[in-house]
Write a protein that holds these residues in place. Structure first.
Motif, mmCIF file in Angstrom:
data_model
loop_
_atom_site.group_PDB
_atom_site.id
_atom_site.type_symbol
_atom_site.label_atom_id
_atom_site.label_comp_id
_atom_site.label_asym_id
_atom_site.label_seq_id
_atom_site.Cartn_x
_atom_site.Cartn_y
_atom_site.Cartn_z
ATOM 1 N N THR A 110 5.102 3.665 -6.200
ATOM 2 C CA THR A 110 5.821 4.589 -5.336
ATOM 3 C C THR A 110 7.234 4.791 -5.858
ATOM 4 O OG1 THR A 110 6.986 3.121 -3.770
ATOM 5 C CG2 THR A 110 4.621 3.432 -3.428
ATOM 6 N N GLY A 114 9.297 5.339 -1.069
ATOM 7 C CA GLY A 114 7.974 4.872 -0.670
ATOM 8 C C GLY A 114 6.887 5.912 -0.766
ATOM 9 N N ALA A 221 1.870 -3.132 5.696
ATOM 10 C CA ALA A 221 1.469 -1.748 5.420
ATOM 11 C C ALA A 221 1.072 -1.029 6.705
ATOM 12 C CB ALA A 221 0.312 -1.730 4.422
ATOM 13 N N TRP A 224 4.108 0.051 8.333
ATOM 14 C CA TRP A 224 4.831 1.039 7.535
ATOM 15 C C TRP A 224 4.186 2.416 7.611
ATOM 16 C CZ3 TRP A 224 4.715 1.256 1.495
ATOM 17 C CH2 TRP A 224 5.686 2.151 1.019
ATOM 18 N N LYS A 225 2.875 2.480 7.394
ATOM 19 C CA LYS A 225 2.207 3.772 7.276
ATOM 20 C C LYS A 225 0.939 3.891 8.108
ATOM 21 C CE LYS A 225 3.798 4.821 2.540
ATOM 22 N NZ LYS A 225 4.459 6.105 2.803
ATOM 23 N N ARG A 386 5.690 -2.087 -0.349
ATOM 24 C CA ARG A 386 6.745 -2.124 0.669
ATOM 25 C C ARG A 386 7.616 -3.367 0.512
ATOM 26 N NH1 ARG A 386 9.680 1.209 3.697
ATOM 27 N NH2 ARG A 386 11.347 -0.073 2.833
ATOM 28 N N ASP A 390 11.549 -3.173 -0.260
ATOM 29 C CA ASP A 390 12.572 -3.805 0.578
ATOM 30 C C ASP A 390 13.531 -4.638 -0.266
ATOM 31 O OD1 ASP A 390 11.592 -2.694 2.897
ATOM 32 O OD2 ASP A 390 10.430 -4.456 3.476
#
Length: 402
Positions: A110, A114, A221, A224-225, A386, A390
């Motif tokens: 990514t 992201g 994850a 996050w998504k 992710r 971070d």
């Protein structure tokens, strides 16, 4: 105090203030789609000349670039010369997330916002030797970089999810600090307890690689998504080729002192091992009867249960109830907003979800919402990306000497 020392102190304070302002400016660009100079001044709280200097430095570093103004209705356009807009260059660096499992190795790359650019996957033999499994992961990672047309030199961070729990030992290479005092002890990948997983990945990819538990990364994850984007405190239950759990508190993976938080499957009283064994045994019998290869046992049991096969239904209900008991233990401990049911078995729909919800409700002190994962097989690799992201962003925003 001498005049020289006083001057030196003022210079030091001025230098620190500039670094703080620069970090604040970069953070502002990370939070916004684009900013004008006026908007940057307002966010950081500095004078126009200071804002101009900060913007010039970020432009020189390649972290920010001029961009088109956001589209607005024609009636809202102000008269006069339009303000210049600037954006964070998401392509000023990249991160990679890897997933090494029993049946596959997977990689995703990514940009620094992201946005996934490429995904690669290779199927693996569950009995593959450790060195060959790691080599396959290295190859699939490099393949994803090539697919995305990204120069390896521009990869800013890499993380990898592996089946296993953390224990106190030496050998893991953190993205920021190199070797640190904890090592992964995978419990289901052949030979992984005999090798330095992070070290071999780091050597093969020629960059530091952070390694973490795959279920915890899948939970990250999901937040996050996935289905848990609107939630901060999460219990994540993984049901696939094995069972596992992870906990997020305030949107962050809770690792615990030794990285073992959520590893409740090792508690014999829950009966996870026996339930998984029965599920695999039933799946293997169905696979043999239908001439299907290994790796599809869970799907076969779900399909058989959907046809109302009594034995398959009994096995699935027992498995769902046993998984729910583990979820109840974690829910009573952390009082989450939501419990997420993830992993391949979660795709069984109501056959899995309904007995899971019933048992969880019976054991919970307060009602707990249960949602089913919306993530596919790339959840671990995305969670690893992710984690790497971070770390990279924290480094970008860090202020030395503050």
């Amino acid at each position: 105090m001498s005049q020289d020392r006083a001057a030196g102190g003022r210079m030091g304070d001025s230098s620190l203030l500039r670094r703080l302002n620069l970090a604040a400016a970069l953070g502002a660009f990370l939070e916004a789609e684009s900013l004008t100079l006026r908007e940057l001044r307002a966010v950081v709280g500095v004078s126009r000349p200071t804002a101009e200097d900060l913007l010039a430095e970020l432009l020189t570093e390649g972290r920010v670039e001029e961009t088109a103004a956001p589209r607005k209705p024609s009636s809202s356009r102000a008269a006069g010369r339009p303000a210049r807009h600037f954006r964070f260059r998401a392509e000023s660096g990249y991160v990679a997330g890897l997933d090494i499992g029993a049946h596959k190795a997977m990689a995703v790359i990514t940009d620094l916002r992201g946005n996934p650019l490429a995904t690669q996957r290779v199927e693996l033999d569950p009995e593959l030797e450790a060195s060959e499994r790691v080599a396959a992961a290295i190859e699939v990672a490099r393949s994803s970089w090539a697919q995305a047309k990204v120069d390896p030199a521009d990869i800013s961070g890499i993380a990898c999810g592996v089946t296993g729990a953390l224990r106190a030992a030496e050998g893991v290479h953190d993205v920021r600090e190199g070797p640190v005092g904890s090592a992964l002890a995978p419990y289901s990948l052949p030979g992984f307890t005999e090798i330095d997983v992070a070290g071999e990945l780091s050597a093969g990819l020629e960059k530091p690689v952070a390694v973490a538990n795959d279920v915890k990364l899948a939970a990250l994850a999901e937040h996050w998504k996935g289905a848990a984007r609107e939630h901060r405190d999460i219990v994540y239950m993984f049901a696939g080729h094995r069972a596992g759990a992870g906990v997020l508190i305030d949107g962050q993976v809770h690792q615990g002192r030794h990285g073992a938080a959520g590893e409740i499957g090792v508690f014999p009283a829950l009966g996870w091992a026996a339930a998984m064994e029965r599920l695999h045994t039933r799946g293997a019998a169905l696979a043999a009867a239908e001439g299907v290869g290994a790796g599809k046992e869970g799907e076969l049991v779900i399909a058989s249960a959907a046809r109302q096969d009594p034995e398959s239904l009994e096995v699935l209900i027992e498995f769902a109830e046993v998984l729910a008991r583990g979820a109840a233990v974690l829910a009573l401990a952390v009082d989450p907003e939501v419990v997420v049911l993830g992993g391949g078995m979660s795709r069984g729909g109501a056959i899995i979800a309904e007995p899971f919800k019933r048992e969880l409700a019976n054991l919970s002190l307060v009602p707990v919402e249960v949602i089913t994962s919306t993530m596919g097989a790339d959840s671990v690799a995305l969670g690893a990306a992710r984690m790497a992201l971070d770390t990279v962003l924290a480094e970008l925003l860090a202020v030395p000497g503050s």
